[in-house]
Design a protein around this motif. Structure first.
Motif, PDB file in Angstrom:
ATOM      1  N   VAL A 183       0.830  -1.206   0.000  1.00  0.00           N
ATOM      2  CA  VAL A 183       0.000   0.000   0.000  1.00  0.00           C
ATOM      3  C   VAL A 183       0.869   1.264   0.000  1.00  0.00           C
ATOM      4  CG1 VAL A 183      -0.296   0.358   2.491  1.00  0.00           C
ATOM      5  CG2 VAL A 183      -2.216   0.807   0.961  1.00  0.00           C
ATOM      6  N   HIS A 184       2.089   1.159   0.549  1.00  0.00           N
ATOM      7  CA  HIS A 184       2.980   2.321   0.582  1.00  0.00           C
ATOM      8  C   HIS A 184       3.622   2.596  -0.764  1.00  0.00           C
ATOM      9  CE1 HIS A 184       3.260   0.577   4.762  1.00  0.00           C
ATOM     10  NE2 HIS A 184       2.887   1.799   5.044  1.00  0.00           N
ATOM     11  N   THR A 185       3.602   1.599  -1.656  1.00  0.00           N
ATOM     12  CA  THR A 185       4.370   1.749  -2.891  1.00  0.00           C
ATOM     13  C   THR A 185       3.587   2.453  -3.988  1.00  0.00           C
ATOM     14  OG1 THR A 185       3.641  -0.433  -3.606  1.00  0.00           O
ATOM     15  CG2 THR A 185       5.747  -0.309  -2.396  1.00  0.00           C
ATOM     16  N   ILE A 186       2.307   2.684  -3.792  1.00  0.00           N
ATOM     17  CA  ILE A 186       1.529   3.435  -4.784  1.00  0.00           C
ATOM     18  C   ILE A 186       1.813   4.918  -4.532  1.00  0.00           C
ATOM     19  CG2 ILE A 186      -0.823   4.024  -5.508  1.00  0.00           C
ATOM     20  CD1 ILE A 186      -1.493   1.045  -4.610  1.00  0.00           C
ATOM     21  N   PRO A 187       2.554   5.578  -5.447  1.00  0.00           N
ATOM     22  CA  PRO A 187       3.056   6.925  -5.140  1.00  0.00           C
ATOM     23  C   PRO A 187       1.940   7.890  -4.718  1.00  0.00           C
ATOM     24  CG  PRO A 187       3.938   6.135  -7.239  1.00  0.00           C
ATOM     25  CD  PRO A 187       2.934   5.129  -6.778  1.00  0.00           C
ATOM     26  N   LYS A 188       0.816   7.784  -5.418  1.00  0.00           N
ATOM     27  CA  LYS A 188      -0.286   8.688  -5.103  1.00  0.00           C
ATOM     28  C   LYS A 188      -0.680   8.577  -3.621  1.00  0.00           C
ATOM     29  CE  LYS A 188      -3.576  11.390  -6.782  1.00  0.00           C
ATOM     30  NZ  LYS A 188      -3.772  12.282  -7.874  1.00  0.00           N
ATOM     31  N   HIS A 189      -0.593   7.389  -3.087  1.00  0.00           N
ATOM     32  CA  HIS A 189      -0.988   7.198  -1.689  1.00  0.00           C
ATOM     33  C   HIS A 189      -0.212   8.100  -0.737  1.00  0.00           C
ATOM     34  CE1 HIS A 189      -2.995   2.975  -2.020  1.00  0.00           C
ATOM     35  NE2 HIS A 189      -3.769   3.952  -2.440  1.00  0.00           N
ATOM     36  N   LEU A 190       1.115   8.070  -0.851  1.00  0.00           N
ATOM     37  CA  LEU A 190       1.894   8.843   0.109  1.00  0.00           C
ATOM     38  C   LEU A 190       1.923  10.323  -0.236  1.00  0.00           C
ATOM     39  CD1 LEU A 190       4.789   6.473   1.217  1.00  0.00           C
ATOM     40  CD2 LEU A 190       2.457   6.645   2.045  1.00  0.00           C
TER      41      LEU A 190
END
Lengths: 125, 568
Positions: free
Chosen positions: B307-314
């Motif tokens: 879940v941390h690797t989706i750039p938009k998320h962070l």
């Protein structure tokens, strides 16, 4: 958990000494005396915290018969710049700026809210 | 707060003396409990002078001075502030820097003693009936250096304690080992009494109530706070290295301080004090958990879950948003200062539930934060968890002579002591409990009209009209008496009027174990497309916008509509 201050933070000690008044660092004053165990206490080194004399608001050492409250200014102030420390935001809570200038005023945010006098707990209500 | 100079008693609300007795129980002394707004000691015990005397003023010159007067908030009576009886409260170094704390059955006695003494104001006596200077004695009481101490038994439960008697007695310190007698008869502090980093209990005395009440935050609980547990070695297999709650120095791991005594802080959603120090020295989640940070803590696992690797998320979500997924302790959600002129409170259980999609669910074991956009340390605007506090209150609307133009209008809150003069602390006739929760509330237009008319046609006890143009602020609306008769309203947002009926308190603590984070069960916690098209528990959770509409019913909106961040 309880360790002597100086041995824990030698670098901090050095730095703190540059900022504290001469008494603590120079080891030139502070009363001196003997603990109940008979050990002489006095400012022996720059890191010495063994000799804090409890004093009242008149600057007088406190004895067992005293009913006067102790004064942090008089007790810690001889060695520490209490005025500078007490400009931290916890102490001022909106009263002063970083430079220590009193900033409380009507309409602090210049938006017509005359009743807001500062940006902190002392005044912003 | 009261201005320094006032023309009329009715303009005076909270004066410096009043503040020192009530608010300063969460203030460490110095600053506004020591010096007036001209920079003089309120009272100098050495010279026996009040601060105003240093300016050549007399008692007669300061009867309406916000530093030297006090208005009784129950009766509205004015008096001279007796700083000569209370003394001033100096910066209480030892309060924070004492290495050990007196915790009695979970009660933080150092804070309680100090608080009780401050709150006694000019009424504190010793057992012989002599006056004791309460503000000056607070730091002595905080150390436990007394033999006699009595509390006022009439203080209602839930209110901070108030002392009646204090017998300062340094023998108590010698007995407990916090003082030593030298051969010269003077008293000394043992070296071990002073700690560099304050313990969590030193911080928690003042921060407990606001944190718990406004945010449902707890401390000293290894299940509810992974860092409290981790920093005190409670998560490893070795019980011998566990630190006790009284020893914990976890707060200063993330909030260190320097010689300036500005405890490192972030950019709290509501706090504005010394914003120039925001993030100075502060340790963010990334500081400790990102291996490329200079403050990287080798014991802190770097986030690797997909879940941390989706750039938009962070880019869009703060770490706190997912890692403080819910709260288990009720927090204040609504304060109604309008109905009686005294505060009637409602907590999260009254309007929210453990089912984020159904606030009426009877399970109240949890509640869920909502999210606000806030600028993070790196300048990126992200969603952060918050808990709104809704307030309902009376104001006086000043149109500044330009009824057609709202941008220059102000709405001044009415001091509650003045409102209580009208209500006598009870609802006005005609107010009923429309939602049947046992607490009356002003919500129908007819009820609002009764108050607005009364506020506009009555004076306070000093003969000053209560309000020229009374308004009720509630649920984002301004309610006023319309020229056409009856009550009209408009939403204040976007008008340029600086007023608020909701206050977003940041929820930044009580990071839970990783396995409880949002997204740990499914992407469908947030994305409808991964949730079979059904409403999601995170972005469709209902958040309160108005505690009661004209029918007495609460009004909610889905999280999705609140900030415009709307994942498919």
């Amino acid at each position: 958990m309880r360790r002597p201050m100086g041995r824990l933070f030698p670098l901090a000690a050095l730095l703190a000494c540059l900022g504290v008044a001469v008494a603590g660092c120079g080891g030139s004053s502070g009363g001196g005396g003997t603990t109940p165990g008979g050990v002489t206490v006095g400012p022996t080194s720059a890191m010495d915290h063994t000799n804090i004399v409890l004093k009242d608001r008149f600057g007088q050492p406190i004895t067992l018969t005293s009913k006067e409250p102790y004064s942090p200014n008089e007790t810690c102030g001889p060695c520490h710049d209490v005025v500078m420390m007490a400009n931290g935001y916890h102490f001022q809570q909106g009263r002063t700026t970083a430079a220590g200038t009193i900033q409380t005023r009507d309409d602090f945010f210049s938006d017509g809210r005359t009743w807001l006098k500062s940006d902190g707990m002392y005044g912003k209500w | 707060m009261a201005a320094k100079d006032n023309a009329n008693v009715s303009d005076i609300d909270k004066t410096s003396f009043w503040w020192a007795g009530l608010c300063s129980i969460c203030h460490p002394g110095g600053g506004p409990t020591e010096y007036d707004r001209d920079g003089h000691k309120f009272f100098d015990v050495v010279t026996g002078e009040f601060g105003y005397e240093k300016l050549g003023k007399t008692a007669g010159d300061v009867t309406l001075d916000g530093d030297y007067a006090e208005v009784n908030h129950m009766t509205g009576d004015l008096r001279a502030a007796p700083w000569d009886k209370t003394g001033v409260a100096e910066p209480d170094c030892l309060y924070c820097h004492r290495s050990d704390r007196m915790i009695d059955q979970g009660k933080n006695m150092n804070w309680i003693w100090r608080t009780a003494v401050l709150r006694s104001k000019d009424k504190l006596k010793d057992s012989q009936g002599n006056d004791v200077p309460a503000y000056a004695s607070a730091s002595t009481a905080a150390q436990g250096w007394f033999s006699g101490f009595a509390l006022n038994p009439n203080v209602p439960a839930g209110k901070p304690p108030m002392a009646t008697t204090l017998d300062i007695d340094y023998q108590a310190g010698v007995n407990s080992g916090s003082l030593m007698v030298g051969t010269d008869g003077n008293l000394y502090l043992p070296e071990t009494l002073v700690t560099r980093e304050p313990t969590d209990y030193a911080c928690w005395g003042c921060h407990l109530t606001p944190d718990l009440k406004k945010r449902g935050r707890v401390w000293f609980d290894p299940v509810k706070d992974i860092h409290y547990a981790g920093f005190n070695n409670l998560l490893d297999a070795d019980p011998s290295n566990d630190k006790l709650a009284v020893e914990s120095k976890a707060c200063t791991r993330c909030h260190p301080s320097d010689g300036d005594h500005n405890i490192a802080k972030g950019n709290a959603t509501l706090g504005s004090v010394r914003n120039d120090t925001d993030y100075e020295g502060f340790r963010t989640c990334r500081d400790c958990h990102d291996p490329s940070s200079i403050y990287y803590d080798p014991n802190a696992t770097p986030p690797t879950h997909p879940v941390h690797t989706i750039p938009k998320h962070l880019d869009v979500m703060s770490c706190e948003m997912c890692h403080i997924p819910f709260k288990e302790d009720a927090a204040a959600l609504v304060v109604d200062n309008a109905t009686t002129g005294s505060t009637i409170g409602y907590n999260t259980a009254a309007f929210l539930s453990a089912d984020p999609l159904d606030p009426t669910n009877a399970d109240k074991s949890r509640w869920y934060p909502q999210f606000e956009l806030k600028t993070d340390r790196d300048g990126q605007v992200r969603l952060f968890p918050t808990k709104l506090l809704h307030s309902v209150w009376w104001g006086d609307w000043d149109q500044n002579g330009t009824p057609g133009d709202l941008t220059d209008d102000t709405i001044a809150p009415l001091a509650l002591w003045r409102v209580r003069g009208l209500t006598t602390g009870a609802p006005l006739a005609g107010v009923t409990d429309h939602n049947g929760d046992g607490k009356p509330e002003v919500n129908t237009l007819a009820e609002i009209e009764v108050y607005l008319l009364a506020l506009e046609s009555n004076n306070d006890k000093h003969g000053t009209p209560l309000a020229a143009r009374a308004v009720l602020i509630k649920g984002g609306q301004v309610y006023y008496l319309s020229g056409a008769g009856g009550v009209a309203s408009f939403p204040y947002e976007g008008t340029g009027i600086h007023t608020e009926s909701s206050h977003p308190f940041s929820v930044n603590h009580n990071v839970r174990a990783a396995g409880e984070a949002l997204g740990s069960t499914s992407c469908g916690e947030c994305h409808t497309q991964f949730n079979g098209g059904a409403p999601t528990t995170v972005f469709d959770r209902l958040i309160l916008t108005d505690p009661w509409d004209v029918n007495g019913d609460p009004v909610y909106e889905p999280m999705r509509d609140h900030t415009g961040i709307d994942p498919d």
